[in-house]
Design a protein around this motif. Structure first.
Motif, PDB file in Angstrom:
ATOM      1  N   GLY A 444       0.843  -1.189   0.000  1.00  0.00           N
ATOM      2  CA  GLY A 444       0.000   0.000   0.000  1.00  0.00           C
ATOM      3  C   GLY A 444       0.875   1.235   0.000  1.00  0.00           C
ATOM      4  O   GLY A 444       2.089   1.168  -0.223  1.00  0.00           O
ATOM      5  N   SER A 445       0.269   2.365   0.256  1.00  0.00           N
ATOM      6  CA  SER A 445       1.034   3.606   0.253  1.00  0.00           C
ATOM      7  C   SER A 445       1.806   3.753   1.564  1.00  0.00           C
ATOM      8  O   SER A 445       1.478   3.136   2.579  1.00  0.00           O
ATOM      9  CB  SER A 445       0.098   4.806   0.073  1.00  0.00           C
ATOM     10  OG  SER A 445      -0.739   4.959   1.207  1.00  0.00           O
ATOM     11  N   ARG A 447       1.772   6.360   3.283  1.00  0.00           N
ATOM     12  CA  ARG A 447       0.828   7.011   4.191  1.00  0.00           C
ATOM     13  C   ARG A 447       0.001   5.968   4.954  1.00  0.00           C
ATOM     14  O   ARG A 447      -0.145   6.031   6.176  1.00  0.00           O
ATOM     15  CB  ARG A 447      -0.098   7.929   3.388  1.00  0.00           C
ATOM     16  CG  ARG A 447      -1.094   8.716   4.250  1.00  0.00           C
ATOM     17  CD  ARG A 447      -2.206   9.299   3.385  1.00  0.00           C
ATOM     18  NE  ARG A 447      -1.665  10.038   2.249  1.00  0.00           N
ATOM     19  CZ  ARG A 447      -1.257  11.299   2.316  1.00  0.00           C
ATOM     20  NH1 ARG A 447      -1.322  11.945   3.458  1.00  0.00           N
ATOM     21  NH2 ARG A 447      -0.796  11.893   1.232  1.00  0.00           N
ATOM     22  N   ASP A 448      -0.541   4.978   4.215  1.00  0.00           N
ATOM     23  CA  ASP A 448      -1.354   3.940   4.859  1.00  0.00           C
ATOM     24  C   ASP A 448      -0.548   3.143   5.871  1.00  0.00           C
ATOM     25  O   ASP A 448      -1.061   2.756   6.924  1.00  0.00           O
ATOM     26  CB  ASP A 448      -1.943   3.000   3.807  1.00  0.00           C
ATOM     27  CG  ASP A 448      -3.001   3.674   2.950  1.00  0.00           C
ATOM     28  OD1 ASP A 448      -3.559   4.700   3.408  1.00  0.00           O
ATOM     29  OD2 ASP A 448      -3.270   3.173   1.839  1.00  0.00           O
ATOM     30  N   ASN A 449       0.719   2.887   5.563  1.00  0.00           N
ATOM     31  CA  ASN A 449       1.568   2.157   6.496  1.00  0.00           C
ATOM     32  C   ASN A 449       1.761   2.929   7.802  1.00  0.00           C
ATOM     33  O   ASN A 449       1.831   2.328   8.875  1.00  0.00           O
ATOM     34  CB  ASN A 449       2.926   1.874   5.854  1.00  0.00           C
ATOM     35  CG  ASN A 449       2.960   0.556   5.117  1.00  0.00           C
ATOM     36  OD1 ASN A 449       3.272  -0.485   5.697  1.00  0.00           O
ATOM     37  ND2 ASN A 449       2.618   0.588   3.833  1.00  0.00           N
ATOM     38  N   LEU A 451      -0.382   5.383   8.939  1.00  0.00           N
ATOM     39  CA  LEU A 451      -1.673   5.625   9.589  1.00  0.00           C
ATOM     40  C   LEU A 451      -2.157   4.434  10.401  1.00  0.00           C
ATOM     41  O   LEU A 451      -3.124   4.556  11.167  1.00  0.00           O
ATOM     42  CB  LEU A 451      -2.725   5.990   8.532  1.00  0.00           C
ATOM     43  CG  LEU A 451      -2.570   7.363   7.873  1.00  0.00           C
ATOM     44  CD1 LEU A 451      -3.623   7.569   6.796  1.00  0.00           C
ATOM     45  CD2 LEU A 451      -2.676   8.476   8.927  1.00  0.00           C
ATOM     46  N   ALA A 455      -4.749   6.644  13.001  1.00  0.00           N
ATOM     47  CA  ALA A 455      -5.568   6.866  11.802  1.00  0.00           C
ATOM     48  C   ALA A 455      -5.932   8.330  11.599  1.00  0.00           C
ATOM     49  O   ALA A 455      -6.303   8.730  10.488  1.00  0.00           O
ATOM     50  CB  ALA A 455      -6.851   6.026  11.892  1.00  0.00           C
ATOM     51  N   ASP A 483       2.236   9.188  -0.791  1.00  0.00           N
ATOM     52  CA  ASP A 483       1.305   8.371  -1.580  1.00  0.00           C
ATOM     53  C   ASP A 483       2.015   7.324  -2.424  1.00  0.00           C
ATOM     54  O   ASP A 483       1.373   6.613  -3.204  1.00  0.00           O
ATOM     55  CB  ASP A 483       0.458   9.272  -2.485  1.00  0.00           C
ATOM     56  CG  ASP A 483      -0.472  10.181  -1.690  1.00  0.00           C
ATOM     57  OD1 ASP A 483      -1.057   9.676  -0.718  1.00  0.00           O
ATOM     58  OD2 ASP A 483      -0.585  11.369  -2.028  1.00  0.00           O
ATOM     59  N   GLU A 485       3.546   3.887  -3.507  1.00  0.00           N
ATOM     60  CA  GLU A 485       3.251   2.502  -3.162  1.00  0.00           C
ATOM     61  C   GLU A 485       4.529   1.818  -2.682  1.00  0.00           C
ATOM     62  O   GLU A 485       5.557   1.872  -3.357  1.00  0.00           O
ATOM     63  CB  GLU A 485       2.689   1.758  -4.373  1.00  0.00           C
ATOM     64  CG  GLU A 485       1.305   2.234  -4.801  1.00  0.00           C
ATOM     65  CD  GLU A 485       0.238   1.865  -3.798  1.00  0.00           C
ATOM     66  OE1 GLU A 485       0.258   0.717  -3.299  1.00  0.00           O
ATOM     67  OE2 GLU A 485      -0.609   2.726  -3.488  1.00  0.00           O
TER      68      GLU A 485
END
Length: 593
Positions: A444-445, A447-449, A451, A455, A483, A485
């Motif tokens: 994933g991005s 950012r997602d890692n 968050l 969150a 963002d 990946e």
């Protein structure tokens, strides 16, 4: 009955498979009932649509029986045109509804499979961390891959098809009984043969399939452990021994595979014989009944056709029921995690302060003996404690106890007076976090890692967390910044960068007590030292327990605890311990040459 004997019990396979429990029959039945209740609406629609399709399929035998009856009675006009029209209409209805049966069955199976995957994942992440950490890699891997794959076919096809087969057979038997009641005796004649064969098979099949699945888990465990420890295996020349272990476990697994295949070679001829017996009984008994005048030729025709149609649903039921034997074992292995009680802390059990205290703690990974022997340690808020000692002394184990990952066998570990073992895992993680040598970058991005730890964090907080661990430089060079990946198939992330991402998550989680199990181990000494200086600013005011293999980490600590043979042998500051000229002083001199 002479045949293939089941393989002998294999302790290695059982031990591997028993790391996580296998669901008891009651647990499996309860879960299946829960799934059915969740999807009772689609189930009802599937059964209804299937009933219409089956009823439409019986129009043909009924019409043909009427034609034969009319011809046998000497009728000159058997109304063939009307019969053909009705048959064509029934065939069209059957075609439409059969398509609906397959479509709705596939959709229902996919939805149930999705529920199963989600339930397993949700239940697994709620398990006590110590349970998951002690679980074998092969066992976990085989459950989430092989068992899910086996269940995929069952959920997509077996459950809907079995429902279809049961409705189909019940309606055909009802139609046969209503059309020519004496012909129902043909089913009674064949039923004992089918019951005896199925009883013989299903008394042996569940245990055999369970052992087959356990054997595969043992194979997966041996292979995964060998790959993970490849360098160690090579360094100690353990290759032949690991190959021999793998071959032994593969041999056990394939032996169970052969046994289950042999069981099926007995069942299938019994099923085929039952089909022949039903049709033969219908024709022989029907012929006798016609000669006696108890039934008409038309009823015999209809009955013979309905009996012939029984072949397919009975085969369908037995085929998919056999498939469900394998699926049931996989389901039991997945549902087994429901039998592990999640950490259910008392809601009123809240920490009153930040002091971490271990009192006469004893802990062992198995029945063979304890790793820690009566360890006591007080970590006052805001201090930095370093755990040092030789490999295997129990440093990491003590760190996991202080982080609430494990529960002590005796004694207790408390946070602010509240026993960690009685607190919910979610509450423990709000206060104490563990960062060990293992880390993971999710697909994933970036950012997602990040968050995952918080969150609600904004971009400014994410960049600040990366900067705190000296990761903002390479992160800004990524094509899409936050963002971008990362993970498998994305931007290449080095092990050191992955560790920095894990540490940035720690900054975002913002717990007041941290347990660092050599969190900078994958960085070179200079980079690790620089990162630790950066972390020192972030960790200011927090309680830190650092499991140190590099003694420069211990040098900066307020308190150093020397762990030897599962006990704390020395406790004090760097200067005090060097002056004592004990175990720590010897380690320090060895470190500095």
């Amino acid at each position: 009955m002479i045949g293939v004997a089941p393989p002998a019990h294999d302790p290695a396979a059982s031990e591997s498979a028993a790391t996580l429990p296998v669901g008891a029959p009651g647990t499996v039945r309860a879960y299946v009932g829960e799934l059915v209740r969740r999807h009772r609406g689609p189930f009802a629609v599937l059964v209804s649509v299937n009933a219409v399709a089956v009823l439409a399929s019986m129009v043909g035998p009924y019409l043909l029986g009427r034609v034969v009856e009319d011809l046998a009675a000497g009728a000159r006009d058997p109304h063939l045109e009307r019969t053909v029209v009705l048959f064509a209409a029934a065939l069209a209805v059957q075609t439409v509804f059969v398509r609906q049966v397959r479509l709705r069955g596939a959709v229902l199976g996919e939805r149930m499979l999705a529920d199963l995957r989600e339930d397993f994942l949700v239940r697994s992440v709620r398990l006590p961390p110590g349970v998951l950490e002690r679980a074998g890699t092969g066992d976990l891997l085989s459950r989430i891959t092989t068992d899910i794959d086996r269940l995929a076919g069952a959920m997509r096809e077996a459950v809907p098809q079995l429902s279809i087969g049961v409705v189909w057979a019940a309606l055909l038997l009802g139609a046969l009984t209503a059309t020519a009641p004496p012909l129902a005796l043909s089913v009674v004649i064949a039923l004992p043969v089918l019951l005896v064969g199925c009883r013989w098979y299903y008394r042996r099949a569940p245990g055999a399939y369970r052992s087959e699945a356990a054997g595969y888990a043992a194979v997966a465990a041996a292979l995964a452990e060998t790959v993970d420890a490849g360098r160690t295996v090579e360094a100690h020349r353990l290759g032949p021994r690991r190959v021999a272990l793998s071959e032994h476990r593969i041999g056990r697994w394939t032996a169970w595979e052969r046994y289950t295949l042999w069981l099926r070679t007995v069942l299938f001829p019994v099923v085929n014989g039952t089909h022949v017996l039903i049709l033969g009984s219908v024709l022989m008994l029907g012929g006798f009944f016609v000669l006696r005048g108890w039934i008409s030729v038309g009823e015999l025709t209809t009955g013979a056709l309905l009996a012939q149609m029984l072949v397919e649903p009975i085969g369908l039921i037995l085929r998919w029921y056999d498939e469900l034997q394998t699926a049931q074992v996989s389901l039991a292995r997945l549902v087994g995690v429901r039998e592990i009680e999640p950490e259910s802390g008392d809601g009123a059990l809240l920490p009153d302060g930040r002091e971490v205290r271990a009192e006469e703690v004893r802990f062992g990974y198995g029945e063979g003996g304890d790793v820690l022997h009566g360890v006591s340690l007080v970590v006052t808020p805001g201090t930095r404690v370093a755990l040092v000692g030789p490999s295997g002394a129990g440093k990491s184990t003590l760190g996991r106890l202080l982080a609430g990952i494990y529960s002590p066998r005796a004694g207790e570990v408390t946070l602010g007076g509240a026993e960690l073992a009685r607190m919910p895992a979610e509450r423990v993680r709000e206060h104490v976090a563990l960062v060990n040598q293992e880390h993971h970058v999710f697909v994933g991005s970036l950012r997602d890692n990040l968050l995952l730890a918080n969150a609600d964090a904004g971009d400014a907080e994410l960049w600040a967390a990366l900067a705190a661990v000296d990761a903002d430089g390479w992160a800004r060079e990524l094509a899409d910044g936050l963002d971008s990946e990362v993970g498998s198939g994305g931007e290449a992330i080095t092990p050191a960068q992955a560790q920095q991402i894990a540490l940035a998550r720690l900054v975002l989680a913002d717990p007041h007590t941290l347990v660092l199990d050599e969190a900078t181990s994958l960085l070179d000494p200079r980079a690790a030292r620089h990162l630790e200086r950066s972390l020192a600013r972030v960790l200011e005011g927090r309680t830190v327990v650092a499991i140190a293999h590099r003694l420069h980490t211990a040098h900066d600590a307020d308190v150093i605890a020397v762990v030897e043979n599962g006990r704390i042998s020395e406790l004090g500051s760097h200067g005090e311990l060097v002056a004592t000229d004990g175990a720590y002083a010897a380690l320090w001199r060895s470190w500095h040459g």
